[in-house]
Design a protein around this motif. Structure first.
Motif, PDB file in Angstrom:
ATOM      1  N   ALA A 198       0.828  -1.216   0.000  1.00  0.00           N
ATOM      2  CA  ALA A 198       0.000   0.000   0.000  1.00  0.00           C
ATOM      3  C   ALA A 198       0.858   1.260   0.000  1.00  0.00           C
ATOM      4  CB  ALA A 198      -0.917  -0.005   1.217  1.00  0.00           C
ATOM      5  N   CYS A 199       2.131   1.101   0.338  1.00  0.00           N
ATOM      6  CA  CYS A 199       3.019   2.268   0.476  1.00  0.00           C
ATOM      7  C   CYS A 199       3.156   3.021  -0.851  1.00  0.00           C
ATOM      8  CB  CYS A 199       4.394   1.802   0.954  1.00  0.00           C
ATOM      9  SG  CYS A 199       5.593   3.130   1.065  1.00  0.00           S
ATOM     10  N   VAL A 200       2.996   4.335  -0.791  1.00  0.00           N
ATOM     11  CA  VAL A 200       3.129   5.153  -2.011  1.00  0.00           C
ATOM     12  C   VAL A 200       4.511   5.815  -2.087  1.00  0.00           C
ATOM     13  CG1 VAL A 200       0.664   5.588  -2.229  1.00  0.00           C
ATOM     14  CG2 VAL A 200       2.046   7.171  -0.906  1.00  0.00           C
ATOM     15  N   GLU A 201       5.382   5.449  -1.146  1.00  0.00           N
ATOM     16  CA  GLU A 201       6.750   5.988  -1.096  1.00  0.00           C
ATOM     17  C   GLU A 201       6.765   7.514  -1.083  1.00  0.00           C
ATOM     18  OE1 GLU A 201       9.642   4.055  -3.562  1.00  0.00           O
ATOM     19  OE2 GLU A 201       8.464   2.217  -3.644  1.00  0.00           O
ATOM     20  N   CYS A 202       5.885   8.073  -0.271  1.00  0.00           N
ATOM     21  CA  CYS A 202       5.796   9.536  -0.206  1.00  0.00           C
ATOM     22  C   CYS A 202       6.862  10.128   0.718  1.00  0.00           C
ATOM     23  CB  CYS A 202       4.412   9.948   0.276  1.00  0.00           C
ATOM     24  SG  CYS A 202       4.055   9.398   1.956  1.00  0.00           S
ATOM     25  N   GLY A 203       7.407   9.308   1.629  1.00  0.00           N
ATOM     26  CA  GLY A 203       8.470   9.783   2.522  1.00  0.00           C
ATOM     27  C   GLY A 203       7.981  10.553   3.735  1.00  0.00           C
ATOM     28  N   ARG A 204       6.665  10.669   3.906  1.00  0.00           N
ATOM     29  CA  ARG A 204       6.155  11.424   5.066  1.00  0.00           C
ATOM     30  C   ARG A 204       6.631  10.802   6.375  1.00  0.00           C
ATOM     31  NH1 ARG A 204       1.242  11.622   1.878  1.00  0.00           N
ATOM     32  NH2 ARG A 204       0.648  13.756   1.400  1.00  0.00           N
ATOM     33  N   CYS A 205       6.654   9.464   6.418  1.00  0.00           N
ATOM     34  CA  CYS A 205       7.037   8.775   7.659  1.00  0.00           C
ATOM     35  C   CYS A 205       8.498   9.068   8.019  1.00  0.00           C
ATOM     36  CB  CYS A 205       6.787   7.274   7.525  1.00  0.00           C
ATOM     37  SG  CYS A 205       7.488   6.556   6.042  1.00  0.00           S
ATOM     38  N   THR A 206       9.368   8.971   7.033  1.00  0.00           N
ATOM     39  CA  THR A 206      10.788   9.214   7.293  1.00  0.00           C
ATOM     40  C   THR A 206      11.034  10.673   7.656  1.00  0.00           C
ATOM     41  OG1 THR A 206      11.471   7.384   5.909  1.00  0.00           O
ATOM     42  CG2 THR A 206      13.077   9.134   6.197  1.00  0.00           C
ATOM     43  N   PRO A 228      11.692   4.718   8.232  1.00  0.00           N
ATOM     44  CA  PRO A 228      10.484   3.889   8.111  1.00  0.00           C
ATOM     45  C   PRO A 228      10.041   3.638   6.674  1.00  0.00           C
ATOM     46  CG  PRO A 228      10.028   5.975   9.254  1.00  0.00           C
ATOM     47  CD  PRO A 228      11.505   5.864   9.124  1.00  0.00           C
ATOM     48  N   MET A 229      10.254   4.610   5.787  1.00  0.00           N
ATOM     49  CA  MET A 229       9.864   4.378   4.390  1.00  0.00           C
ATOM     50  C   MET A 229      10.714   3.261   3.781  1.00  0.00           C
ATOM     51  SD  MET A 229       9.795   6.874   1.080  1.00  0.00           S
ATOM     52  CE  MET A 229      11.506   6.768   0.628  1.00  0.00           C
ATOM     53  N   HIS A 230      12.017   3.302   4.060  1.00  0.00           N
ATOM     54  CA  HIS A 230      12.888   2.264   3.509  1.00  0.00           C
ATOM     55  C   HIS A 230      12.630   0.914   4.156  1.00  0.00           C
ATOM     56  CE1 HIS A 230      14.925   5.873   2.077  1.00  0.00           C
ATOM     57  NE2 HIS A 230      15.285   5.096   1.085  1.00  0.00           N
ATOM     58  N   LEU A 231      12.248   0.946   5.425  1.00  0.00           N
ATOM     59  CA  LEU A 231      11.898  -0.304   6.093  1.00  0.00           C
ATOM     60  C   LEU A 231      10.770  -0.994   5.320  1.00  0.00           C
ATOM     61  CD1 LEU A 231      12.142  -1.535   9.356  1.00  0.00           C
ATOM     62  CD2 LEU A 231       9.753  -0.964   9.109  1.00  0.00           C
ATOM     63  N   ILE A 232       9.742  -0.201   4.995  1.00  0.00           N
ATOM     64  CA  ILE A 232       8.584  -0.755   4.282  1.00  0.00           C
ATOM     65  C   ILE A 232       8.981  -1.190   2.872  1.00  0.00           C
ATOM     66  CG2 ILE A 232       6.322  -0.144   3.282  1.00  0.00           C
ATOM     67  CD1 ILE A 232       6.077  -0.459   6.261  1.00  0.00           C
ATOM     68  N   SER A 233       9.716  -0.351   2.156  1.00  0.00           N
ATOM     69  CA  SER A 233      10.008  -0.707   0.762  1.00  0.00           C
ATOM     70  C   SER A 233      10.992  -1.873   0.673  1.00  0.00           C
ATOM     71  CB  SER A 233      10.474   0.503  -0.042  1.00  0.00           C
ATOM     72  OG  SER A 233      11.528   1.142   0.604  1.00  0.00           O
ATOM     73  N   CYS A 287       1.154   8.578   7.943  1.00  0.00           N
ATOM     74  CA  CYS A 287       1.036   7.764   6.727  1.00  0.00           C
ATOM     75  C   CYS A 287      -0.347   7.907   6.083  1.00  0.00           C
ATOM     76  CB  CYS A 287       1.307   6.299   7.051  1.00  0.00           C
ATOM     77  SG  CYS A 287       1.200   5.267   5.583  1.00  0.00           S
ATOM     78  N   PRO A 288      -0.411   8.314   4.822  1.00  0.00           N
ATOM     79  CA  PRO A 288      -1.718   8.530   4.187  1.00  0.00           C
ATOM     80  C   PRO A 288      -2.468   7.239   3.871  1.00  0.00           C
ATOM     81  CG  PRO A 288       0.042   8.880   2.597  1.00  0.00           C
ATOM     82  CD  PRO A 288       0.704   8.639   3.914  1.00  0.00           C
ATOM     83  N   VAL A 289      -1.764   6.098   3.920  1.00  0.00           N
ATOM     84  CA  VAL A 289      -2.451   4.844   3.573  1.00  0.00           C
ATOM     85  C   VAL A 289      -2.615   3.925   4.789  1.00  0.00           C
ATOM     86  CG1 VAL A 289      -1.726   4.921   1.165  1.00  0.00           C
ATOM     87  CG2 VAL A 289      -0.289   3.741   2.827  1.00  0.00           C
ATOM     88  N   GLY A 290      -2.395   4.470   5.980  1.00  0.00           N
ATOM     89  CA  GLY A 290      -2.660   3.716   7.210  1.00  0.00           C
ATOM     90  C   GLY A 290      -1.674   2.597   7.494  1.00  0.00           C
ATOM     91  N   ASN A 291      -0.431   2.744   7.063  1.00  0.00           N
ATOM     92  CA  ASN A 291       0.561   1.699   7.352  1.00  0.00           C
ATOM     93  C   ASN A 291       0.974   1.720   8.816  1.00  0.00           C
ATOM     94  OD1 ASN A 291       0.666   0.567   4.885  1.00  0.00           O
ATOM     95  ND2 ASN A 291       2.623   1.431   4.268  1.00  0.00           N
ATOM     96  N   GLU A 292       1.296   0.537   9.336  1.00  0.00           N
ATOM     97  CA  GLU A 292       1.753   0.432  10.721  1.00  0.00           C
ATOM     98  C   GLU A 292       3.178  -0.107  10.718  1.00  0.00           C
ATOM     99  OE1 GLU A 292      -2.306  -0.205  13.215  1.00  0.00           O
ATOM    100  OE2 GLU A 292      -1.512  -1.957  12.208  1.00  0.00           O
ATOM    101  N   HIS A 293       4.082   0.687  11.240  1.00  0.00           N
ATOM    102  CA  HIS A 293       5.497   0.295  11.237  1.00  0.00           C
ATOM    103  C   HIS A 293       5.887  -0.367  12.555  1.00  0.00           C
ATOM    104  CE1 HIS A 293       4.844   3.704   8.565  1.00  0.00           C
ATOM    105  NE2 HIS A 293       5.921   3.386   7.898  1.00  0.00           N
ATOM    106  N   VAL A 294       5.301   0.145  13.657  1.00  0.00           N
ATOM    107  CA  VAL A 294       5.785  -0.251  14.980  1.00  0.00           C
ATOM    108  C   VAL A 294       5.575  -1.741  15.247  1.00  0.00           C
ATOM    109  CG1 VAL A 294       5.540   0.130  17.464  1.00  0.00           C
ATOM    110  CG2 VAL A 294       5.495   2.073  15.900  1.00  0.00           C
TER     111      VAL A 294
HETATM  112  S1  SF4 Z   1       4.805   4.044   4.732  1.00  0.00           S
HETATM  113 FE1  SF4 Z   1       3.191   5.568   4.433  1.00  0.00          FE
HETATM  114  S2  SF4 Z   1       4.132   7.551   4.951  1.00  0.00           S
HETATM  115 FE2  SF4 Z   1       5.798   6.065   4.650  1.00  0.00          FE
HETATM  116  S3  SF4 Z   1       6.399   6.321   2.527  1.00  0.00           S
HETATM  117 FE3  SF4 Z   1       4.883   4.659   2.587  1.00  0.00          FE
HETATM  118  S4  SF4 Z   1       2.912   5.678   2.225  1.00  0.00           S
HETATM  119 FE4  SF4 Z   1       4.378   7.307   2.737  1.00  0.00          FE
END
Ligand code: SF4
Ligand code: SF4
Length: 575
Positions: free
Chosen positions: A122-130, A144-149, A259-266
């Motif tokens: 779901a991540c759009v790689e917007c970088g808001r989290c980082t 956090p963005m790189h963690l997800i990607s 996160c605009p798509v509701g991702n959970e990193h923790v």
């Molecule tokens: S996890 Fe969410 S906030 Fe972070 S880059 Fe992806 S979409 Fe954006």
């Protein structure tokens, strides 16, 4: 459609004459409509473009799920499946008595739950989290963005290897979705010389650029087998995500909140920590020491558990103020859960004492557990030691039930969150109400049981605790209390409320050394100093300590750190 209109017009069927589409259609097909074979040309054009249109449509159906644009499909589903507000920040319990379990936590990508895997796509790689992450902001390896990607690319590649299907699409078509291995292979060719971490930090002392530079280097270099890497030979922890990244997280949830798509990193980070701690027995030495002390003595310093209530005896002798235990006052109205910081840490003991003075001023029938109190277990849980957490949690619950506890007040947002949202999963009676001390004091003030009469001449920069503001939405309550104090001014920081930057102590960081980058607490204090306060106010023992240390590091003896209870007691009691 253009040809359709033209054919219809030529055959006198009609069509949307006068419409904009018809006008455009006429202009495009005009050259083909002239001459003896006009109808043939238009028929061929119609067939050709109809099939071309269908081909493009189906190509996208194949391309989109394999490209970074997959989020167009997954993001709305992810948002729909997001946990309800009341479960924000709650960690899932694991069944430690499962005899068939070969491991605990997540040590391989396929061990994440489906919703956690959906997050990755779901991540759009917007970088808001980082952009808001305190670890990234201070030059740690975690982003956090790189963690997800990285997790997503590893999942795609491992999934392809296991199922023998090839998800590869040309990098030209999907530049942001280079598979982990291809990135690693290209990294071998691209990387020149060793990464100079001090130099990078000098270039980027703050902000996320330093982290991004480090991330890129580490990612490109972290290759298990440079000659013949195979997706299945890659370890999730170690090769894809490094331990350094996992232990840099403060569990502040700022990433999730943005996160605009509701991702959970923790929960992903804690799941991987659980694997390290419970299955592999691995964690930083200082963190391990703190957990061993909690296990043996119920506090991170390893001070005797029999001294937990020592502070009260000395204080009562000194001041005559009584601190009854639940045994001494069985008809208590509310239990004050003092916590390890409030019991052992000399600075935080002042907060406990201020709170007790306020309770006496309001004639609250409170009691404490004394030496029967255990650590709430929050530190152990966030550091991945679910076993220790469950032990502390069940012992505390048994004590609460034994003494018929109906209401609990705590000055620690971490304890508050754990008791309120996580203890019910382990059997805490759902009728037991848990309050943070700001909420309880607010109620006393509203009921007229405490009154702010003495002026407090301070300019207070208010620092919101993550576990209070972001985890539990308590933002206005402390501000309203402080604004009711005569002569006290509340100063807002640029990042405040739900977007406040972490002090750097959560997730067990309080008990571990920051070994890379700059210090999170110093960065936060610098933000607070910008509004020129006389006091940096907070409502959390960890924040209090971190702000105090940060002020010392900045050598600002004109500014001090204080808990809200310490400010309010001045106005209520005049001391
Ligand atoms: S996890 Fe969410 S906030 Fe972070 S880059 Fe992806 S979409 Fe954006
Ligand atoms: S929880 Fe906080 S420290 Fe951890 S990744 Fe998210 S923003 Fe960074």
């Amino acid at each position: 459609m253009t040809f359709d209109y033209a054919l219809e017009a030529m055959n006198g069927v009609g069509g949307p004459n006068g419409s904009i589409s018809a006008g455009i259609a006429s202009a495009i097909v005009m050259p083909l409509s002239i001459g003896a074979h006009a109808e043939l040309w238009l028929t061929v054009g119609y067939e050709l473009f109809w099939w071309l249109h269908l081909l493009i449509l189906f190509s996208f159906l194949i391309y989109v799920p394999q490209s970074k644009h997959f989020h167009l499909i997954t993001a709305p589903i992810n948002l729909w499946l997001k946990r309800p507000e009341e479960e924000t920040g709650k960690l899932k319990m694991i069944n430690l008595e499962d005899e068939e379990a070969e491991s605990f936590g997540v040590g391989a990508i396929e061990q994440f739950e489906r919703k956690q895997l959906l997050d990755l796509y779901a991540c759009v790689e917007c970088g808001r989290c980082t952009n808001v992450c305190p670890a990234s902001h201070t030059g740690k390896l975690l982003s956090p963005m790189h963690l997800i990607s990285k997790l997503r690319d590893h999942l795609t590649e491992k999934g392809a290897a296991i199922t023998s299907t090839n998800p590869w699409v040309p990098s030209l078509a999907a530049p942001g979705s280079l598979p982990f291995h291809r990135m690693a292979e290209e990294g071998v060719q691209q990387a020149e010389g060793a990464f100079d971490e001090p130099a990078a930090l000098q270039r980027f002392p703050q902000g996320m650029q330093g982290t991004m530079a480090k991330q890129q280097e580490r990612w490109l270099r972290n290759i298990p087998d440079e000659q013949h890497p195979s997706a299945q030979s890659i370890d999730l922890i170690g090769n894809v995500i490094t331990e350094e990244e996992l232990w840099a997280c403060t569990t502040c949830r700022n990433c999730e909140d943005q996160c605009p798509v509701g991702n959970e990193h923790v929960d992903k980070i804690v799941d991987m920590r659980r694997y390290l701690v419970l299955t592999q027995g691995q964690m930083p030495v200082d963190g391990q020491r703190a957990l061993q002390n909690i296990e043996r003595q119920g506090n991170p310093w390893g001070i005797s558990r029999n001294d937990r209530f020592k502070w009260a005896a000395e204080w009562t002798k000194e001041t005559g103020i009584t601190v009854p235990t639940v045994k001494e006052r069985p008809d208590f109205e509310v239990l004050l859960f003092v916590g390890a910081m409030g019991s052992y840490d000399m600075r935080t003991q002042h907060v406990t004492k201020a709170l007790i003075r306020l309770f006496h001023a309001a004639d609250v029938a409170f009691a404490v557990l004394g030496n029967e109190e255990r650590s709430s277990g929050d530190t152990a849980r966030r550091m991945g030691n679910e076993f220790l957490f469950q032990q502390m949690c069940t012992e505390n619950i048994a004590t609460f039930h034994k003494y018929g506890v109906r209401r609990i007040v705590t000055a620690c947002p971490h304890t508050y969150h754990t008791l309120k949202k996580e203890y019910p999963d382990f059997g805490l009676d759902s009728e037991v109400q848990v309050y943070h001390h700001t909420e309880w004091l607010y109620q006393l003030w509203q009921a007229g049981r405490i009154r702010f009469v003495h002026p407090v001449h301070e300019s207070v920069a208010w620092h919101d605790s993550c576990y209070l503001a972001r985890y539990n939405g308590i933002i206005d309550v402390p501000r309203e209390l402080l604004r009711a104090v005569p002569e006290l001014t509340v100063l807002e920081l640029e990042r405040s409320g739900a977007n406040a930057m972490c002090c750097g102590a959560g997730g067990g960081q309080m008990w571990m050394e920051e070994t890379s980058g700059t210090r999170v607490n110093v960065a936060r204090v610098e933000q607070a100093l910008q509004v020129q306060p006389s006091v940096i106010g907070s409502a959390c023992p960890y924040c209090l300590t971190m702000m105090e240390d940060g002020v010392k590091a900045k050598e600002r003896s004109d500014v001090r750190s204080a808990d809200i209870a310490e400010l309010l007691v001045k106005s209520v009691c005049g001391i």
